[in-house]
Motif scaffolding. Structure first.
Motif, PDB file in Angstrom:
ATOM      1  N   ILE A 110      45.339   1.334  19.308  1.00  0.00           N
ATOM      2  CA  ILE A 110      45.018   2.593  18.465  1.00  0.00           C
ATOM      3  C   ILE A 110      44.016   2.314  17.369  1.00  0.00           C
ATOM      4  CG2 ILE A 110      45.914   4.094  16.635  1.00  0.00           C
ATOM      5  CD1 ILE A 110      48.590   3.939  18.265  1.00  0.00           C
ATOM      6  N   TYR A 111      44.054   1.230  16.702  1.00  0.00           N
ATOM      7  CA  TYR A 111      43.189   0.855  15.557  1.00  0.00           C
ATOM      8  C   TYR A 111      41.623   0.371  16.201  1.00  0.00           C
ATOM      9  CZ  TYR A 111      46.688  -0.217  12.173  1.00  0.00           C
ATOM     10  OH  TYR A 111      47.855  -0.348  11.155  1.00  0.00           O
ATOM     11  N   VAL A 114      40.299   4.124  16.916  1.00  0.00           N
ATOM     12  CA  VAL A 114      39.728   4.486  15.495  1.00  0.00           C
ATOM     13  C   VAL A 114      38.292   3.705  15.064  1.00  0.00           C
ATOM     14  CG1 VAL A 114      40.340   5.130  13.270  1.00  0.00           C
ATOM     15  CG2 VAL A 114      42.031   5.431  15.007  1.00  0.00           C
ATOM     16  N   LEU A 117      35.605   4.965  17.108  1.00  0.00           N
ATOM     17  CA  LEU A 117      35.133   6.446  16.903  1.00  0.00           C
ATOM     18  C   LEU A 117      34.390   6.533  15.707  1.00  0.00           C
ATOM     19  CD1 LEU A 117      35.524   9.403  17.697  1.00  0.00           C
ATOM     20  CD2 LEU A 117      37.764   9.461  16.328  1.00  0.00           C
ATOM     21  N   SER A 118      34.755   5.815  14.684  1.00  0.00           N
ATOM     22  CA  SER A 118      34.237   5.888  13.306  1.00  0.00           C
ATOM     23  C   SER A 118      32.562   5.429  13.396  1.00  0.00           C
ATOM     24  CB  SER A 118      34.760   4.904  12.342  1.00  0.00           C
ATOM     25  OG  SER A 118      34.486   3.511  12.580  1.00  0.00           O
ATOM     26  N   LEU A 125      33.939   2.396   9.798  1.00  0.00           N
ATOM     27  CA  LEU A 125      34.991   2.479   8.675  1.00  0.00           C
ATOM     28  C   LEU A 125      34.919   1.189   7.931  1.00  0.00           C
ATOM     29  CD1 LEU A 125      38.409   3.095  10.754  1.00  0.00           C
ATOM     30  CD2 LEU A 125      37.371   4.326   8.525  1.00  0.00           C
TER      31      LEU A 125
END
Length: 235
Positions: A110-111, A114, A117-118, A125
């Protein structure tokens, strides 16, 4: 007119690096996080699953108390305790010691998603988090050089999380619990150190670029006003 000594800039840079490390849990946080894992694996090997569950919870509780007594950052301590709590709950529900590592495996996926995606939406991020924590604003996003530096740092974290997921998921599927524990620890410190080093480089790069841009933003009107003030008749 005086200019800041190089030592002052160096001290400020070192202070920023320490702040970044503390915000990410600190060296003590990395050490503390390994203790419940080691305790769980050893207790499971010698006494079975249920004693291992209670031993890991006990170790996490002791670590939390120690951090509170030493007046260290409370948030990492609480997060670590709840993380162990979730891990042992899954192990208890699955009835298998390897379930202790399942939460961490999917969290890495998941990390990684994310962080990736950033980068794809042009808001890496590492830059967003660093700027938000230190009140630096988001002006770096308009500078291609700074954004690329933060992209690289963010993608380094993507690679770290991806490696953890792929390796540990394979070990989980193969029922290699001992090697799974080893991989969790071995892929923690070294990979985190690499990601942190790239992050520090990106922060330095972006900070230097921000100073260059601020110096270059002096308009013609500012130059004229400054020259008029300099050569104005004092009488």
């Amino acid at each position: 007119m005086t200019t800041p000594a190089p030592e002052e800039d160096k001290d400020q840079t070192e202070e920023r690096q320490e702040t970044l490390l503390e915000q990410m849990g600190g060296i003590s946080g990395l050490i503390y996080s390994s203790v419940p894992v080691i305790v769980f694996v050893l207790a499971n090997a010698f006494f079975g699953l249920n004693p291992a569950i209670w031993s890991a919870l006990g170790a996490a509780a002791v670590i939390t108390v120690v951090r509170v007594v030493r007046k260290e950052r409370l948030q990492p301590a609480i997060s670590g305790f709840f993380g162990v709590g979730i891990a042992v709950f899954i192990a208890h529900q699955t009835g298998d010691a390897k379930g202790f590592f399942l939460f961490g495996i999917w969290t890495a996926l998941i990390y990684g998603g994310v962080f990736l995606l950033s980068v794809l939406i042009r808001r890496p991020l590492v830059g967003v988090i660093w700027s938000a924590l230190n009140g630096l604003g988001q002006s770096w996003r308009t500078d291609p050089v700074s954004r690329r530096a933060y992209d690289l740092a963010t993608l380094t974290f993507v690679a770290v999380f991806a490696a953890r997921f792929v390796v540990q998921k394979w070990l989980y599927d193969e029922d290699l619990t001992g090697w799974l524990a080893f991989a969790k620890l071995a892929m923690g410190y070294p990979l985190f150190a690499v990601a942190l080093a790239v992050t520090v480089w990106a922060v330095r790069k972006a900070t230097a670029r921000q100073k260059e841009r601020e110096a270059a933003e002096e308009t013609d009107a500012d130059v004229e006003a400054r020259l008029r003030a300099k050569y104005a008749d004092p009488a």
